[in-house]
Design a protein around this motif. Sequence first.
Motif, PDB file in Angstrom:
ATOM      1  N   PRO A 135      61.489 -10.075  -0.911  1.00  0.00           N
ATOM      2  CA  PRO A 135      62.833  -9.501  -0.800  1.00  0.00           C
ATOM      3  C   PRO A 135      63.073  -8.910   0.591  1.00  0.00           C
ATOM      4  O   PRO A 135      62.212  -8.246   1.150  1.00  0.00           O
ATOM      5  CB  PRO A 135      62.850  -8.418  -1.886  1.00  0.00           C
ATOM      6  CG  PRO A 135      61.411  -8.137  -2.188  1.00  0.00           C
ATOM      7  CD  PRO A 135      60.689  -9.413  -1.942  1.00  0.00           C
ATOM      8  N   THR A 136      64.263  -9.211   1.117  1.00  0.00           N
ATOM      9  CA  THR A 136      64.614  -8.721   2.454  1.00  0.00           C
ATOM     10  C   THR A 136      64.889  -7.228   2.427  1.00  0.00           C
ATOM     11  O   THR A 136      64.610  -6.520   3.394  1.00  0.00           O
ATOM     12  CB  THR A 136      65.862  -9.463   2.975  1.00  0.00           C
ATOM     13  OG1 THR A 136      65.626 -10.871   2.887  1.00  0.00           O
ATOM     14  CG2 THR A 136      66.159  -9.096   4.418  1.00  0.00           C
ATOM     15  N   TYR A 137      65.439  -6.766   1.314  1.00  0.00           N
ATOM     16  CA  TYR A 137      65.807  -5.360   1.207  1.00  0.00           C
ATOM     17  C   TYR A 137      65.138  -4.734  -0.016  1.00  0.00           C
ATOM     18  O   TYR A 137      64.905  -5.387  -1.027  1.00  0.00           O
ATOM     19  CB  TYR A 137      67.324  -5.214   1.058  1.00  0.00           C
ATOM     20  CG  TYR A 137      68.118  -5.852   2.170  1.00  0.00           C
ATOM     21  CD1 TYR A 137      68.237  -5.238   3.421  1.00  0.00           C
ATOM     22  CD2 TYR A 137      68.753  -7.083   1.969  1.00  0.00           C
ATOM     23  CE1 TYR A 137      68.969  -5.831   4.441  1.00  0.00           C
ATOM     24  CE2 TYR A 137      69.489  -7.671   2.996  1.00  0.00           C
ATOM     25  CZ  TYR A 137      69.587  -7.050   4.217  1.00  0.00           C
ATOM     26  OH  TYR A 137      70.308  -7.637   5.220  1.00  0.00           O
ATOM     27  N   THR A 138      64.870  -3.465   0.083  1.00  0.00           N
ATOM     28  CA  THR A 138      64.372  -2.693  -1.049  1.00  0.00           C
ATOM     29  C   THR A 138      65.381  -1.586  -1.331  1.00  0.00           C
ATOM     30  O   THR A 138      66.177  -1.225  -0.447  1.00  0.00           O
ATOM     31  CB  THR A 138      62.999  -2.062  -0.735  1.00  0.00           C
ATOM     32  OG1 THR A 138      63.172  -1.086   0.314  1.00  0.00           O
ATOM     33  CG2 THR A 138      61.987  -3.120  -0.312  1.00  0.00           C
ATOM     34  N   PRO A 139      65.376  -1.041  -2.555  1.00  0.00           N
ATOM     35  CA  PRO A 139      66.324   0.038  -2.860  1.00  0.00           C
ATOM     36  C   PRO A 139      66.269   1.180  -1.853  1.00  0.00           C
ATOM     37  O   PRO A 139      67.306   1.734  -1.473  1.00  0.00           O
ATOM     38  CB  PRO A 139      65.886   0.484  -4.254  1.00  0.00           C
ATOM     39  CG  PRO A 139      65.281  -0.732  -4.859  1.00  0.00           C
ATOM     40  CD  PRO A 139      64.578  -1.435  -3.736  1.00  0.00           C
ATOM     41  N   GLY A 140      65.071   1.514  -1.399  1.00  0.00           N
ATOM     42  CA  GLY A 140      64.936   2.622  -0.452  1.00  0.00           C
ATOM     43  C   GLY A 140      65.619   2.363   0.879  1.00  0.00           C
ATOM     44  O   GLY A 140      66.041   3.303   1.560  1.00  0.00           O
ATOM     45  N   ASP A 141      65.739   1.074   1.252  1.00  0.00           N
ATOM     46  CA  ASP A 141      66.399   0.722   2.513  1.00  0.00           C
ATOM     47  C   ASP A 141      67.899   0.975   2.459  1.00  0.00           C
ATOM     48  O   ASP A 141      68.513   1.347   3.460  1.00  0.00           O
ATOM     49  CB  ASP A 141      66.185  -0.776   2.834  1.00  0.00           C
ATOM     50  CG  ASP A 141      64.729  -1.112   3.077  1.00  0.00           C
ATOM     51  OD1 ASP A 141      63.989  -0.229   3.540  1.00  0.00           O
ATOM     52  OD2 ASP A 141      64.338  -2.262   2.798  1.00  0.00           O
ATOM     53  N   ILE A 142      68.485   0.725   1.293  1.00  0.00           N
ATOM     54  CA  ILE A 142      69.951   0.676   1.193  1.00  0.00           C
ATOM     55  C   ILE A 142      70.566   1.879   0.493  1.00  0.00           C
ATOM     56  O   ILE A 142      71.665   2.311   0.846  1.00  0.00           O
ATOM     57  CB  ILE A 142      70.383  -0.602   0.428  1.00  0.00           C
ATOM     58  CG1 ILE A 142      69.674  -1.836   0.990  1.00  0.00           C
ATOM     59  CG2 ILE A 142      71.890  -0.787   0.497  1.00  0.00           C
ATOM     60  CD1 ILE A 142      69.945  -3.109   0.195  1.00  0.00           C
ATOM     61  N   LEU A 143      69.874   2.431  -0.502  1.00  0.00           N
ATOM     62  CA  LEU A 143      70.474   3.454  -1.361  1.00  0.00           C
ATOM     63  C   LEU A 143      71.102   4.624  -0.604  1.00  0.00           C
ATOM     64  O   LEU A 143      72.211   5.052  -0.963  1.00  0.00           O
ATOM     65  CB  LEU A 143      69.442   3.962  -2.367  1.00  0.00           C
ATOM     66  CG  LEU A 143      69.972   4.883  -3.462  1.00  0.00           C
ATOM     67  CD1 LEU A 143      71.088   4.206  -4.260  1.00  0.00           C
ATOM     68  CD2 LEU A 143      68.839   5.316  -4.398  1.00  0.00           C
ATOM     69  N   PRO A 144      70.455   5.153   0.454  1.00  0.00           N
ATOM     70  CA  PRO A 144      71.089   6.282   1.153  1.00  0.00           C
ATOM     71  C   PRO A 144      72.484   5.969   1.685  1.00  0.00           C
ATOM     72  O   PRO A 144      73.336   6.860   1.768  1.00  0.00           O
ATOM     73  CB  PRO A 144      70.112   6.560   2.304  1.00  0.00           C
ATOM     74  CG  PRO A 144      68.793   6.081   1.796  1.00  0.00           C
ATOM     75  CD  PRO A 144      69.118   4.850   0.989  1.00  0.00           C
ATOM     76  N   GLU A 145      72.722   4.699   2.025  1.00  0.00           N
ATOM     77  CA  GLU A 145      74.037   4.323   2.555  1.00  0.00           C
ATOM     78  C   GLU A 145      75.073   4.132   1.448  1.00  0.00           C
ATOM     79  O   GLU A 145      76.272   4.094   1.724  1.00  0.00           O
ATOM     80  CB  GLU A 145      73.913   3.020   3.356  1.00  0.00           C
ATOM     81  CG  GLU A 145      72.969   3.129   4.553  1.00  0.00           C
ATOM     82  CD  GLU A 145      72.788   1.786   5.236  1.00  0.00           C
ATOM     83  OE1 GLU A 145      73.796   1.081   5.408  1.00  0.00           O
ATOM     84  OE2 GLU A 145      71.642   1.447   5.594  1.00  0.00           O
TER      85      GLU A 145
END
Length: 241
Positions: free
Chosen positions: A140-150
């Motif tokens: 996976p290119t993204y993980t929840p931790g990468d995106i969730l703050p945004e």
Amino acid sequence: AAPGALRDYLGTFGLDAGVKARCYVEGQTELGALRHALGTASQCTFINLRGMVLEKRGSGLAFADSLAADKASSTFSFIMLDADRDDFVRMLRRAAECETFHGAFQVSAPDVELANFTVSELLDIALTISARMHDGSSDPTYTPGDILPELEGATSGDDFFSRLHEGGRLTEVSKGEDWGAALMDYAIGNQTFPSGHAKASQERPLIEFARMLIRAQSAGFGLSLEYEKLNAATGCLQRRQ
């Protein structure tokens, strides 16, 4: 015989193949969710109000007429609207108070996504769809931790997707019938709000609405009309006093 009486009678023997309920929704997401819950053999027809709700210009009157026609043909009416459609919501509650139609309705505040799921859950669903679309052939290119703050603080489903898609991220996932089906699939597997939510352990409204719609497939309209009344405040059928 009263309208629908023969259909109700045949239904007790499993012989009725007619339309039992008409469901009005406000977009492809809700359409996909409820179709997924009912399956392909349902006795429900769907009407997407999206264009009508956006255009307005007297369409509320046509909507009220359609609800009255449902009742006249012994057909349950089920309606799911977003809370920001003030004119339609007011008209709907008035129609319920006057018993213009018989069935149930649900007003999602602010919309079906945030009325039923946390932002974290929506992200998990989006990432699951993305992984499935890529057949899990790569990490996976993204993980929840990468995106969730945004995404935290998203005020609606549209806002969620606007933030999610920033920089060309996860653009393959968008609102629509497939998204709605994925939301319902998640809700069926997780029927109550998660711990930490203000409504923790309570059933998600989407599940409650689907239950009522499924029940209508086997309920006799005449008996329901005689013994049940739509509560204009809650949108649910309740026993007549």
